[in-house]
Scaffold this active site. Sequence first.
Site, mmCIF file in Angstrom:
data_model
loop_
_atom_site.group_PDB
_atom_site.id
_atom_site.type_symbol
_atom_site.label_atom_id
_atom_site.label_comp_id
_atom_site.label_asym_id
_atom_site.label_seq_id
_atom_site.Cartn_x
_atom_site.Cartn_y
_atom_site.Cartn_z
ATOM 1 N N CYS A 162 -1.341 0.694 7.425
ATOM 2 C CA CYS A 162 -2.769 0.358 7.561
ATOM 3 C C CYS A 162 -3.151 -0.868 6.724
ATOM 4 O O CYS A 162 -3.325 -1.968 7.259
ATOM 5 C CB CYS A 162 -3.657 1.537 7.171
ATOM 6 N N ARG A 163 -3.285 -0.687 5.416
ATOM 7 C CA ARG A 163 -3.871 -1.758 4.593
ATOM 8 C C ARG A 163 -2.972 -2.965 4.377
ATOM 9 O O ARG A 163 -3.385 -4.108 4.605
ATOM 10 C CB ARG A 163 -4.305 -1.182 3.229
ATOM 11 N N SER A 164 -1.742 -2.733 3.885
ATOM 12 C CA SER A 164 -0.927 -3.911 3.543
ATOM 13 C C SER A 164 -0.474 -4.714 4.768
ATOM 14 O O SER A 164 -0.444 -5.944 4.701
ATOM 15 C CB SER A 164 0.251 -3.543 2.633
ATOM 16 N N ASN A 221 2.329 1.447 4.363
ATOM 17 C CA ASN A 221 2.634 0.166 5.039
ATOM 18 C C ASN A 221 2.356 0.225 6.541
ATOM 19 O O ASN A 221 3.028 -0.427 7.336
ATOM 20 C CB ASN A 221 4.091 -0.290 4.774
ATOM 21 N N CYS A 225 0.869 -1.187 0.000
ATOM 22 C CA CYS A 225 0.000 0.000 0.000
ATOM 23 C C CYS A 225 0.899 1.228 0.000
ATOM 24 O O CYS A 225 2.073 1.135 -0.381
ATOM 25 C CB CYS A 225 -0.966 -0.030 1.195
ATOM 26 N N ASP A 227 -8.094 3.681 1.137
ATOM 27 C CA ASP A 227 -7.203 4.169 2.196
ATOM 28 C C ASP A 227 -8.024 4.642 3.395
ATOM 29 O O ASP A 227 -8.811 5.578 3.269
ATOM 30 C CB ASP A 227 -6.389 5.339 1.605
#
Length: 153
Positions: A13-15, A11, A8, A123
């Site tokens: 939150c999402r990934s 690095n 993401c 995001d």
Amino acid sequence: MIKVLFVCLGNICRSPTAEAVLRSMAKQQGITVDVDSAGTAAYHIGKSPDSRSQQVALKRGISMVGQSARQVMPDDFYDFDYIFAMDKSNYQDLQSIKPANASAQLALFLNEYGTMNTGEVPDPYYGGNSGFEWVLDLLEDACEQFLKTKVVS
Ligand code: 4NP
């Protein structure tokens, strides 16, 4: 063993959430997968995942302890089998640094897997908790399908 890298922007939150979800789900199913995550940007190198991501994951029994942010690098395109971008912007950034003879397959994760038809993992950084819950919903759904279709135990 299949090696998967989720990417993401930051690095945090999402990934890292995708990394933790896939690792936890694979473990529960007795499947070994080598999974990591990285960001296209350098802002958060060395940081732990966002506390909101950690809390939402923990509520679902998924620990993110021990993960820390790093930036994606060209070698990743040789070290991993799959590099999965969280959104279109991440995908385009990855395309632009992908070596010509990369062995990794690069894809937008939700274009390939999952049943929610959103195409991207949005995001959640500047929003409220519901955005973080939605990230988990999308990633659990897509990781489940990835394990079913791609990984043989
Ligand atoms: P991520 O979320 O890409 O899912 O880790 C973000 C984290 C930080 C920022 C943006 C997105 N930021 O602008 O600092």
